[in-house]
Each structure stands twice: as C-alpha cells, then as structure tokens.
Design an enzyme around this catalytic site. Structure first.
Site, PDB file in Angstrom:
ATOM      1  N   THR A 195       0.850  -1.226  -0.147  1.00 26.82           N
ATOM      2  CA  THR A 195       0.073   0.034   0.034  1.00 26.82           C
ATOM      3  C   THR A 195       0.679   1.269  -0.148  1.00 26.82           C
ATOM      4  O   THR A 195       0.630   2.264  -0.732  1.00 26.82           O
ATOM      5  CB  THR A 195      -0.886   0.030   1.124  1.00 26.82           C
ATOM      6  N   GLY A 245       9.328  -8.833   2.800  1.00 26.96           N
ATOM      7  CA  GLY A 245       8.386  -8.158   3.591  1.00 26.96           C
ATOM      8  C   GLY A 245       8.601  -8.848   5.278  1.00 26.96           C
ATOM      9  O   GLY A 245       9.862  -9.505   5.639  1.00 26.96           O
ATOM     10  N   GLU A 264      11.936 -13.341   1.664  1.00 24.98           N
ATOM     11  CA  GLU A 264      12.998 -12.422   2.326  1.00 24.98           C
ATOM     12  C   GLU A 264      12.114 -11.865   3.292  1.00 24.98           C
ATOM     13  O   GLU A 264      11.193 -11.118   3.047  1.00 24.98           O
ATOM     14  CB  GLU A 264      13.837 -11.773   1.537  1.00 24.98           C
ATOM     15  N   CYS A 298      16.073  -4.129   5.799  1.00 23.57           N
ATOM     16  CA  CYS A 298      16.042  -5.341   6.246  1.00 23.57           C
ATOM     17  C   CYS A 298      17.613  -6.006   6.571  1.00 23.57           C
ATOM     18  O   CYS A 298      17.901  -6.608   7.433  1.00 23.57           O
ATOM     19  CB  CYS A 298      15.784  -6.542   5.170  1.00 23.57           C
ATOM     20  N   THR A 299      18.445  -5.013   5.938  1.00 23.70           N
ATOM     21  CA  THR A 299      19.952  -5.277   6.107  1.00 23.70           C
ATOM     22  C   THR A 299      20.510  -4.242   6.906  1.00 23.70           C
ATOM     23  O   THR A 299      21.687  -4.044   7.021  1.00 23.70           O
ATOM     24  CB  THR A 299      20.700  -5.257   4.972  1.00 23.70           C
TER      25      THR A 299
END
Length: 496
Positions: A195, A245, A264, A298-299
């Site tokens: 979204t 996500g 992931e 995420c990293t």
C-alpha cells in the site's frame, strides 16, 4: 509530477488505476485505498480496491499471455526489458517524487532507487540471455554399467505465472528484482505492490507498458490485503511467489502449496566488533548501516556486539556522528525522516521504553514527533531487553558489550533471524572463522550489512527467508529443468 504527462493515463481523478490486459482500469468495487504521507500523516494518494473477481480475470489473462511469451525469442524478451529500463531511467522524477511522498524516503535516495532499478533490469536482460541461452548435454556412459546409448539434453523452461509482492521500503527496486527475472525467463507476472509504495510501483509498471510488452503479460493489482491477499497467494493459477516483507511471508509459505517460493522476511543483523577493529571505520558503518533511511532496511545494523575493551571508545565515536545526523522532511534530504506509519512508530517506541525500564543507557534523549523519531543509540543493552532480539525497523541501534568472540557469535545465532551479519577486525583469519560460525545468509567483513550489488546472492536462514535472490539466482528459481533423452539402437562413440 506524479500522475501527469506521460503518466496521466494511470490516474482517474484522485484515484490511481490498476493495470490489466495492457490497459489502465478502474475497479468495479467503486472503492479505493488511501495512502498516507508518513511525514504529514495525511492522505497523499488513493489506489483502486480491486476485487477477487478482478484477481481471477488477471490470472486468466496471465496464464494465456504466458503461453505465447514463452515462445518469444530470448533476444526479443531482452530487447523489451532494455527498452523498459531506458524509459524508467528517463522518467525517474515522477517515481522519485512518489517515493518521497508515500514512504518518506529522502529525495536523493529516491532517485538512486529508480536509477538502480533500471540498471537491474538491463543487467537481468543480459544475464538471462546468457543463462537461458545455454543448455546441457549428458552422455549415458559416464555412469557405471551404461554404454553410450543415451543422449540427454536439458534446458530451462518457465514456471508459468509469477506473483511478485515487494515491500514498502524499496517498492520499485524490489519489484523489478522480481519482474525482470520472471519476464526474461518466459513467465508472466502479477504484481501486488505494498500500500505504501503502490503509486511508485504503478508508475514503474507504466514504463513496462510503454516498452510494448504483450497484453496480459504484466498485471498490477492494488487493494486491501485483508480482501485479496490470501486470495492472491493461494490462487491456483500462481506457479511461483517472490515475496519481500515481514513475518506475513511465513503465513504465505504455509498456505502456498507445492510451488517455488522466494522469501525474504527481515533480520536482526548483528555487527560483531573485535578489539583490533578500526573503530573509525566501525563507527561510520554503524551510522550508515543503522540509520540510513531511518533504519527501515532489512539489512540495517540491528544490534552491535562490541568487545568490552573498546566499547567506551566506539560508543563515543558513534555518539559524535549521531549528533551530526539531520532530522526532518524527506524533501530536504534529511538523514532521518518519518518512519512509514504510526503503528511502526508505536512499535519502535515500545522497544525503547522497555529498554529504558530495564536500565539501558540512552546516549541521546528519546524524542518523537508523530512518525518522526530522532536517532537513538542505546548502550549497555542486555539480553533480557526486547531491543536485543526484536527488529525495530527504525532509527534505534542497541549496543551489547561482550567479553569474548564466542559470546557475540552465540547471541547472533540465538536469534530466530539469520539474514546478514558483519564482523570488524584486522585479522582476516579470525574474520573468516567468525563468518563460518555465524548462522546468517551473508556475512560482511569490515562493512555494514547490505543487499547488493543486485547480482550478488542474497538469502536468509531460519525465519529470514526461503531461497536466494540476486539476478542469477532469481532467474534460476523462476525456471525448471526440462530433459529430453535420445535413445540410440547401438552404442555410439565419437571418432570410434
């Protein structure tokens, strides 16, 4: 501006259309989904709230279009991808503007994401021609007990319909990292954008439309996850799911059935700092790794595990750099901008308050205005604090002091995540041994965790994911092996 000029046809009044059968359409639902600007906390855009019936129609179109696309020569597939990449890069401004407004990404980083995405598409086109243009030839007499009476020919063929679900934080880049491999491999592609980030994705899809891809081959469905999420991921027409996500991916993987999955799902990326490390280098990488895009990566560096003997010095160096970070609107290229939503900000605050109650040292005053959280370094964090284990996805970096390398490795490996980690030391032998011991998909030596360059393998262990990304790995995952065996009446040997 977004939704104007070349992109005018994707907008219907105040609501962006969805893409199916080579056309921009309005949903029969008559409803829309609001996209909030994280910085202003006001509605910025609206997108169509598509129905399950529209999902069914898109899937039928995708199945049909894929059959003819699979017969399209590789060079032609690559040519269209190169064209899409060029259009994307030539029209980076509207997409970058959308990224600024719907996910509060700093303006310069938004432009970089779009350009990087165009480069990824072109690289994928070239790599796909090489990978898919080669077959394999096997002879039966290499296995004991066989004469040369069988010739085995193998090739890679498409899976069918690929469902791509990118995250809010890199909606364009992590969409094309799924779209381009799927298309070069001969698949059709259905995109369900997040979204927050949907409008950026719709602009990106229009670039593929303008490149001239066949009708029905690419679709982009927008809507509420509660209404079409499970319906999409469990749809019988879907032959592969590529998802980036959070832990929603775990639920998807349990429901998806017997199809290839590329997942992931986040991480708690540990930064292990040995006593011989270059602390200036470490401090710079903690800032880059922990606070860029407000830690919504995420990293990102999610926990620093530093030897007690150098902890004081390192913390002081990081504190000095945190003090120089700018905080404010993404339009002004502030280092720290609003996190994506109020619920995200509330979650981050919950972690911070838990650490405060349990005695963590606050290196800065905790400050929050709406969705904007000022950068915060927490020292003397202990394993009984939530921030030691949970992923904040915000501009908060915890520091745990350790007395041995083993203590750091054990903390890293005790996590349910295993995406990336990093180790800082001048001793390459120690670095390799620590890397081997860390239960993560990637270990960076003397640099912060990072995804990329985009052709590098990128994967997570444990709850951080399934499968491997990166251009080559994605192409391979989105294909299957087809074998043809030629049986000869008598053994045949070359020059025999």
């Amino acid at each position: 501006m977004a939704g104007t000029g070349l992109f005018a046809e994707i907008l219907d009044g105040e609501v962006y259309k969805y893409y199916a059968d080579g056309e921009w359409k309005t949903s029969s639902s008559g409803k829309s989904v609001a996209i909030m600007n994280p910085a202003t906390r006001k509605t910025q855009y609206k997108v169509q709230a598509c129905t399950q019936e529209e999902v069914n129609a898109v899937m039928e179109l995708a199945k049909s279009a894929q059959k003819s696309w699979a017969k399209t020569p590789l060079w032609k597939r690559a040519e269209l991808l190169h064209k899409a990449a060029a259009i994307l890069k030539d029209n980076k401004a509207p997409m970058a503007e959308s990224l600024v407004k719907e996910i509060a990404k700093p303006a310069k980083d938004s432009v970089t994401e779009v350009v990087r995405s165009g480069d990824l598409i072109s690289y994928c086109a070239e790599e796909g021609v090489r990978i898919l243009g080669e077959g394999k030839f096997l002879l039966s007499d290499s296995f004991p007990g066989n004469d040369r009476t069988k010739y085995c020919l193998t090739s890679k063929i498409p899976l069918g319909v690929v469902l791509a679900i990118p995250p809010f934080n890199y909606p364009v880049n992590l969409a094309v990292s799924k779209i381009a491999p799927a298309l070069i491999a001969g698949n059709s592609l259905v995109l369900k954008p997040p979204t927050q980030g949907a409008v950026s994705c719709l602009h990106m899809v229009h670039c593929f439309h303008l490149a001239g891809f066949p009708k029905g081959l690419i679709s982009c469905i927008t809507g509420k996850g509660s209404e079409i999420g499970d319906f999409l991921t469990m749809h019988p027409a879907v032959n592969c799911i590529s998802f980036t996500g959070g832990d929603t991916g775990i639920s998807i993987s349990k429901k998806a059935g017997m199809i290839p999955l590329q997942m992931e799902l986040g991480g708690k990326d540990a930064c292990i700092v040995l006593d011989d490390a270059d602390l200036d280098l470490v401090a710079s990488n903690i800032i880059k790794g922990g606070f860029s895009y407000s830690g919504q990566r995420c990293t990102a560096v999610k926990v620093v595990l530093v030897m007690e003997s150098v902890a004081d010095e390192l913390v002081e160096k990081v504190k000095a750099k945190v003090a120089k970070l700018t905080v404010g609107p993404p339009e002004e290229n502030s280092d720290i901008t609003a996190v994506v939503s109020e619920s995200s900000a509330n979650f981050i605050e919950g972690l911070v308050m838990d650490a405060k109650e349990k005695g963590a040292t606050f290196c800065q005053e905790y400050k929050r205005e709406g969705n904007l959280i000022w950068p915060l370094l927490l020292d003397n964090v202990r394993p009984d604090m939530r921030i030691a284990w949970e992923e904040p996805f915000g501009p908060v970096v915890p520091v745990l002091r350790i007395n041995s390398v083993e203590e750091g490795i054990n903390h890293c490996n005790a996590s349910n995540f295993g995406l990336q980690g990093c180790v800082f030391t001048k001793d390459i032998n120690k670095a390799i041994l620590i890397s081997d011991a860390m239960e993560t998909g990637t270990v960076q030596i003397n640099s912060a965790p990072a995804r990329g360059p985009d052709h590098f393998p990128f994967q997570g262990l444990k709850d951080s994911g399934i499968g491997s990304q990166g251009v080559t790995n994605s192409i391979n995952l989105m294909t299957k092996v087809k074998t043809t065996v030629i049986n000869l009446p008598t053994p045949s040997y070359s020059m025999g």
